[in-house]
Design a protein around this motif. Structure first.
Motif, short mmCIF file in Angstrom:
data_model
loop_
_atom_site.label_atom_id
_atom_site.label_comp_id
_atom_site.label_asym_id
_atom_site.label_seq_id
_atom_site.Cartn_x
_atom_site.Cartn_y
_atom_site.Cartn_z
N VAL A 192 0.87 -1.20 -0.07
CA VAL A 192 -0.01 0.09 0.07
C VAL A 192 0.97 1.30 -0.01
CG1 VAL A 192 -1.79 1.31 1.05
CG2 VAL A 192 -1.79 -1.24 1.30
N VAL A 193 0.70 2.06 -1.10
CA VAL A 193 1.68 3.38 -1.13
C VAL A 193 0.81 4.42 -1.31
CG1 VAL A 193 3.32 1.73 -2.25
CG2 VAL A 193 1.87 3.21 -3.78
N GLY A 194 1.58 5.61 -1.39
CA GLY A 194 0.89 7.01 -1.32
C GLY A 194 1.45 7.90 -0.64
N HIS A 195 1.53 9.29 -1.07
CA HIS A 195 2.24 10.16 -0.45
C HIS A 195 1.61 10.58 1.01
CE1 HIS A 195 3.76 10.96 -4.15
NE2 HIS A 195 2.63 11.02 -4.69
N ASN A 196 2.28 11.22 1.73
CA ASN A 196 1.84 11.69 2.97
C ASN A 196 0.56 12.10 3.16
OD1 ASN A 196 4.29 10.94 4.23
ND2 ASN A 196 5.19 12.77 4.07
N GLY A 197 -0.40 11.63 4.27
CA GLY A 197 -1.63 12.10 4.22
C GLY A 197 -2.48 11.57 3.39
N SER A 198 -2.06 10.28 2.68
CA SER A 198 -3.23 9.70 1.82
C SER A 198 -4.18 8.75 2.43
CB SER A 198 -2.17 8.87 0.73
OG SER A 198 -1.17 7.87 1.23
N GLY A 199 -3.51 8.28 3.84
CA GLY A 199 -4.48 7.45 4.61
C GLY A 199 -3.80 6.14 4.71
N LYS A 200 -2.73 5.81 4.48
CA LYS A 200 -2.20 4.52 4.58
C LYS A 200 -2.06 3.83 5.85
CE LYS A 200 1.94 5.40 2.90
NZ LYS A 200 1.77 6.92 2.94
N SER A 201 -1.35 4.85 6.99
CA SER A 201 -1.46 4.20 8.52
C SER A 201 -2.70 4.14 9.12
CB SER A 201 -0.48 5.13 9.00
OG SER A 201 0.86 5.06 8.62
N THR A 202 -3.73 4.84 8.55
CA THR A 202 -5.12 4.81 9.04
C THR A 202 -5.70 3.66 8.52
OG1 THR A 202 -5.38 7.21 8.81
CG2 THR A 202 -7.39 5.86 8.93
N LEU A 203 -5.66 3.21 7.31
CA LEU A 203 -6.14 2.04 6.74
C LEU A 203 -5.39 0.92 7.65
CD1 LEU A 203 -7.43 0.28 4.68
CD2 LEU A 203 -5.42 0.49 3.35
N ALA A 204 -3.99 0.83 7.84
CA ALA A 204 -3.46 -0.39 8.86
C ALA A 204 -4.17 -0.42 10.00
CB ALA A 204 -1.99 0.05 8.79
N ARG A 205 -4.49 0.73 10.86
CA ARG A 205 -5.27 0.47 11.95
C ARG A 205 -6.58 0.18 12.08
NH1 ARG A 205 -0.89 3.27 12.12
NH2 ARG A 205 0.43 3.96 14.16
N LEU A 206 -7.32 0.54 10.93
CA LEU A 206 -8.72 -0.02 10.74
C LEU A 206 -8.65 -1.67 10.35
CD1 LEU A 206 -10.07 2.96 8.49
CD2 LEU A 206 -10.99 2.13 10.59
N LEU A 207 -7.74 -1.98 9.84
CA LEU A 207 -7.66 -3.51 9.66
C LEU A 207 -7.54 -4.37 10.62
CD1 LEU A 207 -5.66 -3.33 6.27
CD2 LEU A 207 -8.10 -3.39 6.45
N VAL A 208 -6.88 -3.93 11.71
CA VAL A 208 -6.62 -4.73 12.95
C VAL A 208 -7.40 -4.13 14.14
CG1 VAL A 208 -4.18 -5.05 12.36
CG2 VAL A 208 -4.65 -3.19 13.83
N GLY A 209 -8.28 -3.34 13.71
CA GLY A 209 -9.31 -3.12 14.86
C GLY A 209 -8.92 -1.98 15.89
N LEU A 210 -7.82 -1.23 15.50
CA LEU A 210 -7.52 -0.13 16.59
C LEU A 210 -8.25 1.11 16.35
CD1 LEU A 210 -3.46 -0.26 16.17
CD2 LEU A 210 -5.01 -1.29 18.36
N LEU A 211 -8.91 1.13 15.17
CA LEU A 211 -9.85 2.29 14.94
C LEU A 211 -11.23 1.73 14.44
CD1 LEU A 211 -7.71 4.69 12.82
CD2 LEU A 211 -8.10 5.28 15.19
N THR A 212 -12.24 2.27 14.31
CA THR A 212 -13.59 1.64 14.07
C THR A 212 -14.11 2.77 12.80
OG1 THR A 212 -14.24 1.09 16.27
CG2 THR A 212 -15.87 1.26 14.68
N PRO A 213 -14.34 2.09 11.72
CA PRO A 213 -14.87 2.86 10.48
C PRO A 213 -16.24 3.48 10.89
CG PRO A 213 -15.00 0.51 10.13
CD PRO A 213 -14.50 0.44 11.49
N ASN A 214 -16.30 4.80 10.12
CA ASN A 214 -17.61 5.42 10.21
C ASN A 214 -18.52 4.57 9.23
OD1 ASN A 214 -15.64 7.70 10.38
ND2 ASN A 214 -17.28 8.30 11.63
#
Length: 270
Positions: free
Chosen positions: A39-61
């Motif tokens: 998963v690639v993309g420039h800073n602020g593209s949402g990459k690390s947020t996606l990782a945390r959603l995939l393991v349940g550290l964040l809950t999607p809207n």
């Protein structure tokens, strides 16, 4: 037919509920058993947020994440976390034990696993990452690449089906990075573990089966590395492709289209 290892459907997330600006918006993709997705993309593209959603550290809207066919939610996330592991940039933040084997055994001890089974799992996990001779070492005194492999072994002891690496190679020297890449390749090939690497390093992304490029929280490209590198001019392509383009600009008759490092070496040695 077995479900995909990971299925993401219309995932949307925002950090501030008072604002309409989404960090991720309508992101959908699947990853299969034994597949490596970068998963690639420039800073602020949402990459690390996606990782945390995939393991349940964040809950999607909105939207959902399914791991091996089971929806990730408050009721299932504790069970599913043994099936999906996340490795961060600095593995020392994840160390608990005073020796490598103690650190790898930590999660198993918390599960009250029988000693004999735990011993076998720890030995197998260390062998899988090539650290069986370092079991009695202090993990904080290992090299950067070895520390990351200890962190991976701690997850492998839980028998996960998915490993997520969030910029896990960014602090490594070239030798340690090469060793970790070989470890991941072996886990994918020999153990059929699904790997998702969040990265800025296009040489790392090149090793993946697929590249998913995010831009402003949405999927811009999803395809094989050669396809994505050719479509997206803003990406810093791997060194071999940089060389091919420079030779082409200088008038050399190089092959058309993207070239991997092995392809470039073969062409140069022909």
């Amino acid at each position: 037919m077995l479900p995909p290892r990971l299925q993401v459907e219309q995932l949307t997330f925002r950090y501030d509920e008072r604002k309409q600006e989404n960090t991720l918006e309508n992101v959908s993709f699947t990853v299969q058993k034994g597949e490596w997705l970068a998963v690639v993309g420039h800073n602020g593209s949402g990459k690390s947020t996606l990782a945390r959603l995939l393991v349940g550290l964040l809950t999607p809207n909105e939207g959902s994440v399914h791991i091996n066919g089971i929806k990730l939610d408050e009721d299932s996330k504790w069970k599913l976390r043994s099936q999906i592991g996340l490795i961060f940039q600095n593995p020392e933040n994840q160390f608990i034990g005073t020796t490598v084997k103690d650190d790898v055994a930590f999660a198993l001890e918390n599960m009250n696993m029988a000693y004999d089974e735990m011993k076998v799992r720890v030995e197998q996990a260390l062998e899988m990452v090539g650290l069986e001779d370092f079991a009695e070492y202090d993990p904080s005194r290992l090299s950067g690449g070895q520390k990351q492999r200890v962190a991976i072994a701690g997850l492998l002891a839980l028998n996960p089906s998915i490993l997520i690496l969030d910029e896990a190679m960014v602090m490594l020297d070239p030798k340690s990075r090469k060793e970790l890449m070989e470890t991941l390749s072996n886990l994918k090939t020999n153990n059929h573990i699904t790997i998702i690497s969040i990265t800025h390093d296009m040489n790392e992304a090149q090793a993946a089966d697929r590249i998913l490029m995010l831009s402003s929280g949405q999927i811009l490209h999803d395809g094989e590395p050669a396809e994505v590198f050719q479509k997206e001019p803003t990406l810093d392509v791997p060194f071999a492709e940089q060389l091919r383009r420079e030779l082409e600009n200088r008038g050399s008759k190089v092959p058309d289209g993207y070239m991997t490092e092995d392809e470039m070496v073969r062409w140069l040695c022909r």
